[in-house]
Design a protein around this motif. Structure first.
Motif, short mmCIF file in Angstrom:
data_model
loop_
_atom_site.label_atom_id
_atom_site.label_comp_id
_atom_site.label_asym_id
_atom_site.label_seq_id
_atom_site.Cartn_x
_atom_site.Cartn_y
_atom_site.Cartn_z
N THR A 146 0.86 -1.18 -0.08
CA THR A 146 -0.01 -0.05 -0.16
C THR A 146 1.00 1.11 0.11
N VAL A 147 0.32 2.47 -0.02
CA VAL A 147 1.30 3.66 -0.23
C VAL A 147 0.67 4.65 0.90
N TYR A 148 1.78 5.20 1.41
CA TYR A 148 1.51 6.21 2.46
C TYR A 148 2.28 7.68 2.13
N LYS A 149 1.99 8.90 2.59
CA LYS A 149 2.80 9.92 2.65
C LYS A 149 3.73 10.28 3.49
N ALA A 150 5.07 9.87 3.29
CA ALA A 150 6.15 9.49 4.33
C ALA A 150 6.77 11.00 4.85
N GLY A 151 6.25 11.97 4.24
CA GLY A 151 6.77 13.45 5.08
C GLY A 151 8.17 13.44 4.60
N GLY B 42 14.92 9.77 12.28
CA GLY B 42 14.75 10.97 12.02
C GLY B 42 14.58 11.29 10.57
N PRO B 43 14.46 12.68 10.15
CA PRO B 43 14.46 12.98 8.86
C PRO B 43 15.51 12.18 7.90
N SER B 44 15.03 11.93 6.45
CA SER B 44 16.01 11.43 5.54
C SER B 44 15.65 12.05 4.13
N SER B 45 16.89 12.07 3.38
CA SER B 45 16.89 12.51 2.12
C SER B 45 16.57 11.38 1.47
N ASP B 46 16.81 10.22 1.65
CA ASP B 46 16.35 8.92 0.92
C ASP B 46 15.11 8.63 1.39
N MET B 47 14.12 8.57 0.25
CA MET B 47 12.88 8.20 0.56
C MET B 47 12.27 6.77 0.10
N MET B 48 13.29 6.14 -0.39
CA MET B 48 13.01 4.46 -0.60
C MET B 48 13.10 3.82 0.66
N ILE B 49 11.63 4.25 1.22
CA ILE B 49 11.58 3.54 2.66
C ILE B 49 10.15 3.00 2.89
N ALA B 50 9.95 2.31 3.52
CA ALA B 50 8.61 1.59 3.86
C ALA B 50 8.33 1.48 5.35
N ALA B 51 7.23 1.28 5.75
CA ALA B 51 6.33 0.94 7.11
C ALA B 51 6.43 -0.57 6.91
N MET B 52 6.69 -1.26 7.88
CA MET B 52 6.74 -2.95 8.22
C MET B 52 5.38 -2.91 9.10
N ASN B 53 4.56 -3.97 8.54
CA ASN B 53 3.51 -4.46 9.46
C ASN B 53 3.59 -4.93 10.90
N THR B 54 2.78 -4.44 11.76
CA THR B 54 3.13 -4.71 13.26
C THR B 54 3.67 -6.22 13.39
N THR B 55 3.04 -7.03 12.80
CA THR B 55 3.45 -8.38 13.20
C THR B 55 5.05 -8.64 12.67
N ASP B 56 5.32 -8.42 11.70
CA ASP B 56 6.59 -8.50 11.13
C ASP B 56 7.56 -7.34 11.57
N TYR B 57 7.02 -6.46 12.13
CA TYR B 57 8.05 -5.32 12.65
C TYR B 57 8.65 -5.83 13.91
N GLU B 58 7.83 -6.48 14.83
CA GLU B 58 8.42 -7.38 15.83
C GLU B 58 9.08 -6.58 16.99
N GLN C 88 7.24 7.65 -3.09
CA GLN C 88 8.19 7.47 -4.05
C GLN C 88 8.58 6.27 -4.44
N ALA C 89 8.50 5.20 -3.31
CA ALA C 89 8.76 3.83 -3.58
C ALA C 89 7.90 3.04 -4.23
N PHE C 90 6.47 3.55 -3.92
CA PHE C 90 5.37 2.78 -4.47
C PHE C 90 5.28 2.97 -6.01
N ALA C 91 5.72 4.34 -6.49
CA ALA C 91 5.58 4.79 -8.04
C ALA C 91 6.54 3.73 -8.77
N LYS C 92 7.56 3.30 -8.02
CA LYS C 92 8.42 2.14 -9.11
C LYS C 92 7.75 0.97 -9.32
#
Length: 332
Positions: free
Chosen positions: A143-148, A157-173, A214-218
């Motif tokens: 899915t996609v979200y606005k990473a700010g 903290g803030p990052s210039s690299d926006m190839m990032i993702a949020a992991m589901n809670t179960t696998d975030y562990e 940015q990552a989803f658009a790839k």
């Protein structure tokens, strides 16, 4: 005349005696008959009583024997437990939580829900891995979200690299997934490598990744919003060297320590104390805490999921300062 009278009396007396004897014999005979009849009746009655008494006993014994047979049958062939039912077919997101390489035919016993399931065993190449294991492919959805500015639950903290993702809670562990590099592939053949910097809470399902725009658009147009994917853990070639940061408020009496930029997911962080190495507990916001201050400002030892240890000296107790170490874990 007197003689005749005497003879006559004697004759009568003899006749009376004979009659008396005969009557006595007849009475004795009747008594014998009566006793014999009575005895016969008594014996007959006793036999009838015995027959009548024995008949219910046989019925009772038959009833007891039948009951015993039923019990023995249940003990020999126990019925299936009513508490065990065939587990319902899992949803696609639940199926995707297990690596395809390790997929097996489900057993009849109910499987625990992903949130309560025991940690999966790691392969020999990564003895400290959690749910996300090397050389395994996972299925799920993106899915996609606005990473700010790129910050998230991992507290990088803030990052210039926006190839990032949020992991589901179960696998975030509890932040074990923080900093992991993941290769994501879509059904159309497109792929992207992202770093886990955030947590995607419920209803994000096991196997699900929430990608930055940015990552989803790839992989697909952002308007698509949701696509099927597979993903796997990476050990990238050139992430640079890792850094250490003390949390704001850290002191010799309490501190939180964070590792940043590690090539492979972390398994543990330890600090040197007067008693030896002490392992610190990891928080869901990706800091390792020393609640009594032991080891704060001293040598740090970090271990990745492959079991490699790096000992870091010379890191000052300076809160909110990213301090480079010049070391990095080996690539796998």
């Amino acid at each position: 005349m007197a003689t005749e009278q005497c003879n006559t009396d004697t004759l009568f007396e003899r006749m009376d005696m004979q009659e008396t004897r005969q009557a006595a014999r007849q009475r004795r005979h009747r008594r014998r008959l009566l006793v014999g009849s009575t005895t016969g009746l008594v014996v007959t009655g006793l036999l009838v009583c015995l027959v009548m008494t024995m008949q219910p006993d046989r019925e009772d014994d038959a009833g007891r024997a039948a009951a015993t047979a039923v019990v023995d049958s249940q003990e020999t062939h126990p019925p299936a437990s009513p508490g065990k039912k065939k587990s319902p077919s899992p949803s696609p997101s639940e199926v995707s939580a297990s690596p395809s390489a390790k997929a097996k035919k489900p057993k009849a016993s109910p499987s625990p829900s992903p949130s309560t399931a025991a940690p999966r065993k790691a392969p020999a190449t990564s003895p400290s891995a959690g749910r996300i294991r090397p050389k395994s492919t996972y299925q799920g959805v993106a899915t996609v979200y606005k990473a700010g500015v790129g910050d998230g639950a991992c507290s990088y903290g803030p990052s210039s690299d926006m190839m990032i993702a949020a992991m589901n809670t179960t696998d975030y562990e509890t932040s074990k997934a923080c900093g992991a590099y993941v290769r994501v592939r879509a059904a159309n053949g497109a792929s992207v490598t992202v770093r886990i910097t955030n947590e995607c809470p419920l209803p994000c399902a096991p196997g699900q990744l929430d990608l930055s725009e940015q990552a989803f658009a790839k992989l697909a147009p952002i308007s698509t919003g949701r696509i099927a994917i597979t993903w796997s853990l990476l050990s990238p070639s050139s992430p640079g060297t890792l850094s250490i940061r003390y949390k704001n408020g850290s002191s010799p009496y309490w501190c939180g320590i964070q590792a940043i930029g590690h090539r492979n997911p972390l398994a543990r962080l330890e600090v040197r104390t007067s008693g030896g190495w002490r392992q610190l507990a990891r928080t869901d916001y990706n800091y390792f805490l020393s609640p009594d201050g032991s080891g704060c400002g001293k040598a740090i030892r970090i271990t990745d999921i492959y079991g490699e240890r790096l000992t870091i000296n010379g890191i000052a107790l300076r809160p909110e300062v990213v301090q480079p170490t010049g070391v990095q874990f080996a690539r796998h």
